[in-house]
Scaffold this motif. Structure first.
Motif, PDB file in Angstrom:
ATOM      1  N   GLU A  80      37.907 -22.624 -60.354  1.00  0.00           N
ATOM      2  CA  GLU A  80      37.722 -23.100 -61.737  1.00  0.00           C
ATOM      3  C   GLU A  80      38.146 -24.562 -61.868  1.00  0.00           C
ATOM      4  OE1 GLU A  80      39.982 -20.440 -64.136  1.00  0.00           O
ATOM      5  OE2 GLU A  80      38.620 -18.734 -63.821  1.00  0.00           O
ATOM      6  N   LYS A  81      39.206 -24.935 -61.171  1.00  0.00           N
ATOM      7  CA  LYS A  81      39.701 -26.304 -61.250  1.00  0.00           C
ATOM      8  C   LYS A  81      38.849 -27.273 -60.437  1.00  0.00           C
ATOM      9  CE  LYS A  81      43.930 -29.074 -60.844  1.00  0.00           C
ATOM     10  NZ  LYS A  81      45.382 -29.057 -60.524  1.00  0.00           N
ATOM     11  N   TYR A  82      38.308 -26.784 -59.315  1.00  0.00           N
ATOM     12  CA  TYR A  82      37.523 -27.647 -58.411  1.00  0.00           C
ATOM     13  C   TYR A  82      36.132 -27.039 -58.193  1.00  0.00           C
ATOM     14  CZ  TYR A  82      42.303 -29.196 -57.373  1.00  0.00           C
ATOM     15  OH  TYR A  82      43.609 -29.642 -57.466  1.00  0.00           O
ATOM     16  N   PRO A  83      35.298 -27.000 -59.213  1.00  0.00           N
ATOM     17  CA  PRO A  83      33.987 -26.340 -59.107  1.00  0.00           C
ATOM     18  C   PRO A  83      33.005 -27.062 -58.187  1.00  0.00           C
ATOM     19  CG  PRO A  83      34.155 -27.526 -61.183  1.00  0.00           C
ATOM     20  CD  PRO A  83      35.523 -27.563 -60.576  1.00  0.00           C
ATOM     21  N   PHE A  84      33.324 -28.272 -57.806  1.00  0.00           N
ATOM     22  CA  PHE A  84      32.440 -29.083 -56.976  1.00  0.00           C
ATOM     23  C   PHE A  84      32.643 -28.845 -55.481  1.00  0.00           C
ATOM     24  CE2 PHE A  84      36.131 -31.300 -58.647  1.00  0.00           C
ATOM     25  CZ  PHE A  84      36.846 -31.584 -57.480  1.00  0.00           C
ATOM     26  N   VAL A  85      33.625 -28.062 -55.098  1.00  0.00           N
ATOM     27  CA  VAL A  85      33.953 -27.872 -53.690  1.00  0.00           C
ATOM     28  C   VAL A  85      32.875 -27.049 -52.988  1.00  0.00           C
ATOM     29  CG1 VAL A  85      35.294 -25.738 -54.023  1.00  0.00           C
ATOM     30  CG2 VAL A  85      35.851 -27.260 -52.116  1.00  0.00           C
ATOM     31  N   ARG A  86      32.632 -27.356 -51.713  1.00  0.00           N
ATOM     32  CA  ARG A  86      31.689 -26.596 -50.900  1.00  0.00           C
ATOM     33  C   ARG A  86      32.361 -25.976 -49.682  1.00  0.00           C
ATOM     34  NH1 ARG A  86      26.170 -27.708 -51.276  1.00  0.00           N
ATOM     35  NH2 ARG A  86      25.971 -25.876 -49.942  1.00  0.00           N
ATOM     36  N   LEU A  87      33.426 -26.623 -49.190  1.00  0.00           N
ATOM     37  CA  LEU A  87      34.144 -26.110 -48.023  1.00  0.00           C
ATOM     38  C   LEU A  87      35.638 -26.043 -48.359  1.00  0.00           C
ATOM     39  CD1 LEU A  87      31.996 -28.577 -46.711  1.00  0.00           C
ATOM     40  CD2 LEU A  87      32.374 -26.996 -44.823  1.00  0.00           C
ATOM     41  N   ILE A  88      36.265 -24.911 -48.051  1.00  0.00           N
ATOM     42  CA  ILE A  88      37.661 -24.690 -48.415  1.00  0.00           C
ATOM     43  C   ILE A  88      38.457 -24.357 -47.156  1.00  0.00           C
ATOM     44  CG2 ILE A  88      39.250 -23.312 -49.802  1.00  0.00           C
ATOM     45  CD1 ILE A  88      36.560 -22.548 -51.423  1.00  0.00           C
ATOM     46  N   GLN A  89      39.436 -25.201 -46.845  1.00  0.00           N
ATOM     47  CA  GLN A  89      40.298 -24.936 -45.688  1.00  0.00           C
ATOM     48  C   GLN A  89      41.523 -24.140 -46.135  1.00  0.00           C
ATOM     49  OE1 GLN A  89      41.893 -27.253 -41.812  1.00  0.00           O
ATOM     50  NE2 GLN A  89      42.274 -28.320 -43.715  1.00  0.00           N
ATOM     51  N   THR A  90      41.821 -23.089 -45.381  1.00  0.00           N
ATOM     52  CA  THR A  90      42.855 -22.155 -45.804  1.00  0.00           C
ATOM     53  C   THR A  90      43.596 -21.543 -44.625  1.00  0.00           C
ATOM     54  OG1 THR A  90      43.232 -20.107 -47.055  1.00  0.00           O
ATOM     55  CG2 THR A  90      41.158 -20.282 -45.852  1.00  0.00           C
ATOM     56  N   ASP A  91      44.793 -21.033 -44.918  1.00  0.00           N
ATOM     57  CA  ASP A  91      45.528 -20.223 -43.956  1.00  0.00           C
ATOM     58  C   ASP A  91      45.195 -18.744 -44.116  1.00  0.00           C
ATOM     59  OD1 ASP A  91      46.917 -22.287 -42.658  1.00  0.00           O
ATOM     60  OD2 ASP A  91      48.527 -22.295 -44.140  1.00  0.00           O
ATOM     61  N   HIS A  92      44.388 -18.416 -45.136  1.00  0.00           N
ATOM     62  CA  HIS A  92      44.036 -17.021 -45.425  1.00  0.00           C
ATOM     63  C   HIS A  92      42.523 -16.836 -45.490  1.00  0.00           C
ATOM     64  CE1 HIS A  92      48.222 -16.114 -46.271  1.00  0.00           C
ATOM     65  NE2 HIS A  92      48.263 -17.061 -47.179  1.00  0.00           N
ATOM     66  N   PRO A  93      41.813 -17.040 -44.387  1.00  0.00           N
ATOM     67  CA  PRO A  93      40.347 -16.927 -44.437  1.00  0.00           C
ATOM     68  C   PRO A  93      39.847 -15.554 -44.857  1.00  0.00           C
ATOM     69  CG  PRO A  93      41.136 -17.172 -42.173  1.00  0.00           C
ATOM     70  CD  PRO A  93      42.283 -17.471 -43.062  1.00  0.00           C
ATOM     71  N   SER A  94      40.539 -14.494 -44.462  1.00  0.00           N
ATOM     72  CA  SER A  94      40.062 -13.157 -44.822  1.00  0.00           C
ATOM     73  C   SER A  94      40.158 -12.917 -46.326  1.00  0.00           C
ATOM     74  CB  SER A  94      40.847 -12.081 -44.065  1.00  0.00           C
ATOM     75  OG  SER A  94      42.232 -12.166 -44.364  1.00  0.00           O
ATOM     76  N   LEU A  95      41.227 -13.395 -46.965  1.00  0.00           N
ATOM     77  CA  LEU A  95      41.377 -13.227 -48.413  1.00  0.00           C
ATOM     78  C   LEU A  95      40.330 -14.046 -49.162  1.00  0.00           C
ATOM     79  CD1 LEU A  95      42.924 -11.927 -50.694  1.00  0.00           C
ATOM     80  CD2 LEU A  95      44.597 -13.788 -50.576  1.00  0.00           C
ATOM     81  N   TRP A  96      40.065 -15.252 -48.683  1.00  0.00           N
ATOM     82  CA  TRP A  96      39.019 -16.075 -49.299  1.00  0.00           C
ATOM     83  C   TRP A  96      37.655 -15.399 -49.169  1.00  0.00           C
ATOM     84  CZ3 TRP A  96      38.086 -19.418 -52.822  1.00  0.00           C
ATOM     85  CH2 TRP A  96      39.019 -20.398 -53.149  1.00  0.00           C
ATOM     86  N   ARG A  97      37.397 -14.769 -48.029  1.00  0.00           N
ATOM     87  CA  ARG A  97      36.113 -14.091 -47.841  1.00  0.00           C
ATOM     88  C   ARG A  97      35.959 -12.977 -48.861  1.00  0.00           C
ATOM     89  NH1 ARG A  97      32.520 -16.630 -46.958  1.00  0.00           N
ATOM     90  NH2 ARG A  97      31.356 -14.678 -46.951  1.00  0.00           N
ATOM     91  N   GLU A  98      37.035 -12.280 -49.172  1.00  0.00           N
ATOM     92  CA  GLU A  98      36.978 -11.219 -50.177  1.00  0.00           C
ATOM     93  C   GLU A  98      36.612 -11.797 -51.544  1.00  0.00           C
ATOM     94  OE1 GLU A  98      40.457  -8.787 -50.351  1.00  0.00           O
ATOM     95  OE2 GLU A  98      40.606  -8.632 -48.172  1.00  0.00           O
ATOM     96  N   VAL A  99      37.200 -12.932 -51.861  1.00  0.00           N
ATOM     97  CA  VAL A  99      36.912 -13.583 -53.152  1.00  0.00           C
ATOM     98  C   VAL A  99      35.440 -13.993 -53.228  1.00  0.00           C
ATOM     99  CG1 VAL A  99      37.389 -15.596 -54.610  1.00  0.00           C
ATOM    100  CG2 VAL A  99      39.279 -14.404 -53.462  1.00  0.00           C
ATOM    101  N   LEU A 100      34.957 -14.613 -52.176  1.00  0.00           N
ATOM    102  CA  LEU A 100      33.583 -15.126 -52.187  1.00  0.00           C
ATOM    103  C   LEU A 100      32.543 -14.024 -52.099  1.00  0.00           C
ATOM    104  CD1 LEU A 100      33.970 -18.351 -50.011  1.00  0.00           C
ATOM    105  CD2 LEU A 100      34.216 -18.074 -52.493  1.00  0.00           C
ATOM    106  N   SER A 101      32.934 -12.866 -51.553  1.00  0.00           N
ATOM    107  CA  SER A 101      31.995 -11.755 -51.473  1.00  0.00           C
ATOM    108  C   SER A 101      32.001 -10.913 -52.746  1.00  0.00           C
ATOM    109  CB  SER A 101      32.336 -10.849 -50.278  1.00  0.00           C
ATOM    110  OG  SER A 101      33.607 -10.236 -50.457  1.00  0.00           O
ATOM    111  N   GLY A 102      32.940 -11.237 -53.663  1.00  0.00           N
ATOM    112  CA  GLY A 102      33.015 -10.525 -54.921  1.00  0.00           C
ATOM    113  C   GLY A 102      33.725  -9.202 -54.869  1.00  0.00           C
ATOM    114  N   SER A 103      34.398  -8.930 -53.729  1.00  0.00           N
ATOM    115  CA  SER A 103      35.094  -7.644 -53.603  1.00  0.00           C
ATOM    116  C   SER A 103      36.481  -7.697 -54.206  1.00  0.00           C
ATOM    117  CB  SER A 103      35.177  -7.254 -52.122  1.00  0.00           C
ATOM    118  OG  SER A 103      35.893  -8.211 -51.378  1.00  0.00           O
TER     119      SER A 103
END
Length: 282
Positions: free
Chosen positions: A259-282
């Motif tokens: 919501e704060k950074y709606p322009f982002v396309r690539l997100i670097q993280t220490d939690h890739p599996s949790l981010w995948r859950e968010v992006l998959s809508g689960s």
């Protein structure tokens, strides 16, 4: 008036067909265009496996990350290896600087499961080994940490040798180095960091890449969304504050990031599996 003028200048630098405008891998851009958002695994999936290890790269692939970020240094005898720190103290069973030890000496060490933790069965991988594991499976962000800049050329040569030009991002802390490094191989995608809107304007004016690393100071969503729509790919980190919040609050921390950074396309993280859950809508 100034705000309108600045936006017009930025947008005038972009045309709809960015793959023809920018000197970078068209195939890499096509991969990025397959999704609206991509997850990059910081130092591999290092919460499950030793950071910058082959196992961490394989785990990032298993978790569905689009990009794996690894750190590159050179040994005393010029072998390119994966290592974040200047020394091996924090992440291995050894001591001393990477640049003052031979590759054979480093192979006697074991990577630690966690920083300053117990030893694992894994050893320090070469960049060549890492690229071979990633080839055809995941994009690779090379964070070149080596102080001896002559090894940039050797890094590029190794990417070419492994046939990985279309899968590599070469990260630059100083965007002013872009023209010189670009000449080594225009098909390898440069990935510079912008620390201000002025930096971003200078980067786009060079027309050497459409992928730019931003930090949390970039909050002008109107301008940045306009650039995103014109084909610019913005990379941001959720490392630190948002990753820490996600450990406590779960997926809602990442939703607030988007919501704060709606322009982002690539997100670097220490939690890739949790981010995948968010992006998959689960």
């Amino acid at each position: 008036m100034k705000k309108i003028l600045f936006s017009t200048i930025l947008l005038s630098m972009i045309v709809s067909s960015t793959t023809h405008l920018y000197a970078q891998s068209n195939d890499l851009i096509k991969k990025l265009d397959q999704k609206s958002l991509h997850v990059a695994a910081h130092r591999g999936a290092h919460l499950e496996q030793p950071e910058n290890s082959i196992a961490a790269i394989e785990e990032a692939i298993r978790q569905g990350a689009s990009v794996v970020e690894v750190d590159v240094r050179a040994t005393k005898d010029g072998v390119l290896v994966l290592m974040h720190d200047k020394t091996v103290n924090r992440t291995t069973t050894g001591q001393g600087e990477v640049a003052k030890q031979t590759y054979a000496e480093l192979q006697q060490l074991h990577l630690r499961k966690k920083a300053n933790g117990e030893a694992s069965d894994h050893v320090i991988p070469t960049l060549s080994e890492a690229l071979r594991v990633a080839k055809g499976k995941i994009l690779v962000d090379l964070d070149f940490k080596e102080d001896r800049k002559e090894f940039v050329k050797k890094t590029y040569a190794l990417v070419e040798q492994e046939g990985m030009e279309d899968q590599v991002l070469f990260f630059l802390y100083d965007y002013k180095d872009m023209p010189k490094i670009y000449k080594l191989n225009p098909t390898i995608t440069l990935f510079p960091r912008a620390r201000s809107m002025k930096d971003l304007e200078a980067i786009l004016k060079m027309k050497l890449t459409s992928i730019v690393h931003l930090d949390e100071s970039f909050i002008d969503s109107e301008k940045l969304n306009a650039l995103r729509q014109q084909g610019i790919y913005f990379w941001m980190n959720s490392l630190g504050e948002y990753d820490d919040k996600a450990e406590q609050e779960g997926k809602k921390a990442y939703r607030s990031f988007l919501e704060k950074y709606p322009f982002v396309r690539l997100i670097q993280t220490d939690h890739p599996s949790l981010w995948r859950e968010v992006l998959s809508g689960s």
